[in-house]
Design an enzyme around this catalytic site. Structure first.
Site: not given
Length: 331
Positions: A48, A59, A199, A313
């Site tokens: 974020y 950056k 949250d 499998d």
């Protein structure tokens, strides 16, 4: 020999891969109803970045990370919201983020700010690769958001649906997760379920512990629904960004549980997280060899076969395909 038990399922339910390219599926995929929506874009780490902060955005552009989220929501104070929504289109137009997946997080429906976000962010010709809608409690929230975007008309010029990620961070979203995860719309391609632990804990009145046992059910619930509907499952933030040991432990745990990536909040977390959600050299070698062996046996008309002492499998083949798909998808 590498024990099969050491291999975790990696992000995508991909099809047959050889020489790191998809070539055929030999009927291994489900015949059909589940769309492989998130296959093209690995998101091992999602970081974020406040949408108003040019320094941090510049950056982030230099970092080796799969996804960045230019933020209008929790990472932005109320008096900075307008600045963020005005600045993000400029960043998308003027900043070279390279091959990174560029996502914009808008404010949630309950804030009353989403319409302003959409009006500013999607009016530009420099659109993000996807949007992130937080605090999705029900399908009604998703339908409302899609209707809002359609009403504004900003995405009509796109030749394919824009990717959509949603945050699962409330008790109600957990209860409605089956309907949420199966949501489809012509405007957006739902690709990710992102677990918002902080949250969620605040809403249910729980306290975070070091081993996060209080979140085990919620994390598994997100993974289960993501995998059932062909979506990526992105794990929670590790808030103590200076604790590399704790981050590595939780990242490895999340990968073993079935998450396909993790949220990060600091550049120092990226390498640990992306390594945790990447196959090792040994896994890649095993997957390539198994895929080649499978194709060779198919040419001979043989179904089941022994590979390095093990009967092969479909689940083991799927693990191999997932590993090579991730390697092929990482830019």
């Amino acid at each position: 020999m590498i024990a099969a038990a050491k291999f975790r399922f990696l992000p995508f339910n991909f099809i047959q891969v050889r020489n790191l390219q998809v070539v055929s599926c030999y009927g291994l995929c489900h015949a059909s109803s589940i769309k492989q929506r998130a296959a093209a874009t690995p998101r091992r780490a999602i970081m974020y970045v406040p949408g108003y902060d040019d320094r941090k955005a510049n950056k982030a552009a230099t970092l080796t990370i799969d996804s960045i989220v230019l933020d209008c929501e929790d990472g932005v104070a109320l008096n900075k919201k307008e600045e963020a929504r005005i600045n993000i289109p400029k960043l998308l137009a003027q900043t070279d983020f390279g091959p990174k997946d560029r996502i914009v997080r808008v404010n949630s429906r309950d804030t009353g700010l989403t319409e302003d976000d959409v009006s500013s962010l999607l009016a530009s010709t420099a659109l993000p690769d996807g949007l992130l809608l937080p605090k999705v409690n029900s399908v009604d929230d998703l339908q409302w958001f899609c209707d809002l975007v359609l009403r504004k008309g900003h995405l009509k010029s796109l030749n394919k649906p824009m990717s959509l990620a949603i945050m699962i961070e409330t008790a109600m979203s957990m209860l409605n997760l089956k309907d949420i995860a199966s949501f489809k719309h012509n405007t957006f391609d739902l690709q990710c379920l992102i677990f918002g632990a902080d949250d969620f804990l605040a809403e249910i009145g729980a306290s975070k512990t070091e081993n996060a046992m209080e979140l085990m059910y919620a994390r598994q619930h997100v993974i289960l629904h993501a995998k059932a509907f062909g979506l990526q499952a992105i794990d929670m933030v590790y808030n103590n960004y200076k604790d590399a040991v704790g981050l590595q432990r939780q990242s490895a745990e999340g990968a073993l549980m079935g998450f396909t990536g993790k949220q990060v909040i600091h550049p120092g977390q990226i390498d640990i997280v992306q390594e945790s959600f990447s196959p090792s050299k040994e896994q890649i070698e095993w997957a390539k060899a198994l895929s080649v062996a499978f194709e060779d046996h198919q040419q001979l008309g043989k179904g089941a076969f022994i590979f390095r002492g093990q009967m092969i499998d479909k689940p083991l083949l799927l693990q191999a395909h997932n590993i090579l798909a991730l390697v092929n998808g990482v830019k």
